[in-house]
Design a protein around this motif. Structure first.
Motif, short mmCIF file in Angstrom:
data_model
loop_
_atom_site.label_atom_id
_atom_site.label_comp_id
_atom_site.label_asym_id
_atom_site.label_seq_id
_atom_site.Cartn_x
_atom_site.Cartn_y
_atom_site.Cartn_z
N ILE A 119 0.85 -1.20 0.00
CA ILE A 119 0.00 0.00 0.00
C ILE A 119 0.88 1.25 0.00
CG2 ILE A 119 -1.59 1.39 1.40
CD1 ILE A 119 -2.91 -1.25 2.29
N ILE B 158 -4.41 -5.68 -1.09
CA ILE B 158 -5.29 -6.67 -0.46
C ILE B 158 -5.43 -7.90 -1.35
CG2 ILE B 158 -7.68 -7.13 0.24
CD1 ILE B 158 -7.78 -4.33 1.41
N THR B 159 -5.46 -7.70 -2.67
CA THR B 159 -5.52 -8.84 -3.59
C THR B 159 -4.29 -9.73 -3.42
OG1 THR B 159 -6.77 -7.55 -5.21
CG2 THR B 159 -5.69 -9.54 -6.01
N LEU C 11 -7.02 4.19 -3.26
CA LEU C 11 -7.95 3.07 -3.40
C LEU C 11 -7.37 1.95 -4.27
CD1 LEU C 11 -11.41 4.86 -3.70
CD2 LEU C 11 -10.41 3.72 -1.71
N ARG C 12 -6.73 2.33 -5.38
CA ARG C 12 -6.12 1.31 -6.25
C ARG C 12 -4.98 0.60 -5.52
NH1 ARG C 12 -3.93 2.97 -11.59
NH2 ARG C 12 -4.04 0.73 -11.98
N SER C 13 -4.22 1.34 -4.73
CA SER C 13 -3.12 0.73 -3.96
C SER C 13 -3.67 -0.26 -2.94
CB SER C 13 -2.30 1.81 -3.25
OG SER C 13 -1.69 2.68 -4.17
N ILE C 14 -4.74 0.13 -2.26
CA ILE C 14 -5.35 -0.75 -1.27
C ILE C 14 -5.89 -2.01 -1.95
CG2 ILE C 14 -7.31 -0.99 0.32
CD1 ILE C 14 -6.91 1.98 1.05
N ARG C 15 -6.58 -1.82 -3.09
CA ARG C 15 -7.14 -2.99 -3.78
C ARG C 15 -6.04 -3.94 -4.23
NH1 ARG C 15 -8.18 -5.68 -8.20
NH2 ARG C 15 -10.26 -6.57 -8.52
N SER C 16 -4.98 -3.41 -4.84
CA SER C 16 -3.88 -4.26 -5.30
C SER C 16 -3.23 -5.00 -4.14
CB SER C 16 -2.83 -3.40 -6.02
OG SER C 16 -3.33 -2.84 -7.20
N GLY D 205 -2.83 -8.93 -8.28
CA GLY D 205 -2.59 -7.77 -7.42
C GLY D 205 -1.29 -7.05 -7.73
#
Length: 440
Positions: free
Chosen positions: A21, A39-40, A32-37, A268
């Motif tokens: 992140i 967490i994936t 948001l994109r950093s969090i999604r990547s 991710g």
């Protein structure tokens, strides 16, 4: 130790996403994109951990049964990598290793001596073990830390050297594998690959999984291969039908689940990789920086799983017949795939080359872990982490970097100076190789 225990307690499923992140935001990926990547990637690691626990639950009992059934009697017990890492982190060096390696890594990145940022802190235990052994030999914490940091540097250089091959095999740019054991096998497997290329039979071999499937159809499918390997292990363990069928299904599940979990991690990592490329092209004139990850990421390659499972009975045979070996493979034997994962990458998935390299490497591991047993037993006793009487070790200790650095480190300051002198030209050579790879 409290700080180290806290970081280790986070586990790869939390710590790695947190780091990613921060990296993603720093690279301009957006929150948001950093969090999604991130967490994936964490979800993928959860899946990998479940698959690894499947190896433990499925294969370890079979290994114990095979050892018991064939009355394999060796005097040094392999207690496995988990306990070995605990012993290493319980040492004085282990208390200092995480901040020391992190600071060193940043400095080496800044001066351009490496391209890899190693966020796989859970495997810093390899560096801690080498330093702890040197501490036992010399009584000097300064010499011991010097030995640990040199091994961390070698792992970074090895990761840089093999990064192009890792990225090609996994289909993800901007990553490398500096994991303490996997990195140490890159020079061995690279040298063997050069030898194979001089032998017509091996040089011309096309025996990868796709070629196997073309030749023998469904018999080359990972599910069918897994079923065959599971059947062989069940017969060796003397299992009844129920236990054998469960073992067979477990082996097949390992073959199928690992690639699926790795795909989630790759999903991710891809956005972070793209952001890194844009960021460094814009701000650093195209300078490359690799995210250093655990070698577990490579276990999704079918050749690794096939050869890793085959090496279980082969390693037991080697342990019995090799003169001078004292190690009874137990704790780490079920995880033989970890010991051969970089061979798959360097040999480009060729099953025949990977099998030969795997057998040679397991013999090396047995001898090195036998040599380290005297020191590991003392460290284990000092830590109070191991309650087994007699000599203990781990196949995890069978690391060629550990051996070279511990041997030279035992000479004190002179040994560390020699290691530094060796490291500088290696670093320059790796830099030259990676620059030529980028140009191509």
């Amino acid at each position: 130790m409290g700080i180290i225990d806290y970081f280790l307690s986070l586990g790869s499923t939390v710590f790695v996403p947190l780091v990613l992140i921060v990296i993603g935001i720093a690279l301009g990926q957006g929150v948001l994109r950093s969090i999604r990547s991130a967490i994936t990637v964490g979800i993928g690691f959860i899946g990998l951990n479940l698959a690894i626990s499947l190896i433990s639950n499925t294969l370890e009992p079979a290994v114990s049964k095979i050892v018991e059934r064939f009355s394999i009697d060796l005097t040094v017990i392999d207690i496995g990598s988990g306990a070995a890492a605990g012993v290493a982190f319980s040492s004085v060096v282990g208390a200092l290793i995480i901040p020391a390696v992190f600071i060193l890594n940043v400095l080496l990145l800044v001066i351009g001596f490496t391209k890899t940022m190693n966020i796989d802190i859970f495997n810093y235990s390899h560096y801690a073990f080498t330093g702890a052994v040197v501490h036992l030999m010399t009584g000097s914490i300064v010499i011991a830390m010097g030995a640990s940091l040199i091994q961390a540097t070698w792992s970074l250089l090895s990761a840089d050297y093999s990064a192009n091959q890792v990225q090609e095999a996994l289909g993800v740019e901007g990553i490398s594998i500096p994991q303490g054991y996997a990195a140490s096998t890159v020079p061995i497997f690279t040298a063997l690959d050069k030898i194979y290329n001089r032998i017509p039979f091996l040089r011309d071999s096309k025996l990868d999984l796709s070629h196997l499937q073309q030749r023998i159809g469904m018999f080359g499918d990972p599910v069918i291969i897994g079923a065959a390997l599971g059947t062989i292990l069940a017969l060796l363990a003397g299992y009844n039908f129920v236990d054998g069928a469960n073992l067979l299904m477990g082996v097949v599940a390992i073959m199928v689940l690992f690639p699926r979990m790795v795909k989630i991690i790759v999903e991710g990592l891809l956005p972070i990789s793209e952001s890194a490329k844009i960021f460094f092209n814009k701000h650093f004139k195209g300078k490359e920086v690799f995210i250093g990850l655990d070698s577990a990421l490579t276990l999704g390659l079918p050749t690794t799983q096939i050869v890793g499972t085959m090496l279980i009975p082969v390693t037991l045979i080697l342990a019995v017949i090799l003169p001078g070996n004292k190690v009874l493979p137990l704790g780490d034997l079920a995880f033989a795939a970890f010991f051969t994962c970089m061979a798959t990458i360097i040999h480009k998935g060729n099953i025949l080359k990977t099998i030969i390299s795997g057998v040679i490497n397991m013999a090396i591991i047995l001898y090195i872990s036998t040599w380290f047993a005297q020191y590991f037993t003392k460290l284990a006793a000092n830590s109070g982490a191991v309650g087994i009487k007699g000599e203990t070790t781990a196949l995890w200790n069978g690391n060629i970097f550990d051996l070279i650095i511990a041997k030279l480190g035992s000479f004190g300051v002179i040994g560390i100076v020699i290691l530094i002198i060796i490291t500088i030209p290696i670093g320059l050579y790796v830099k030259k190789v990676t620059a030529s790879q980028k140009a191509v």
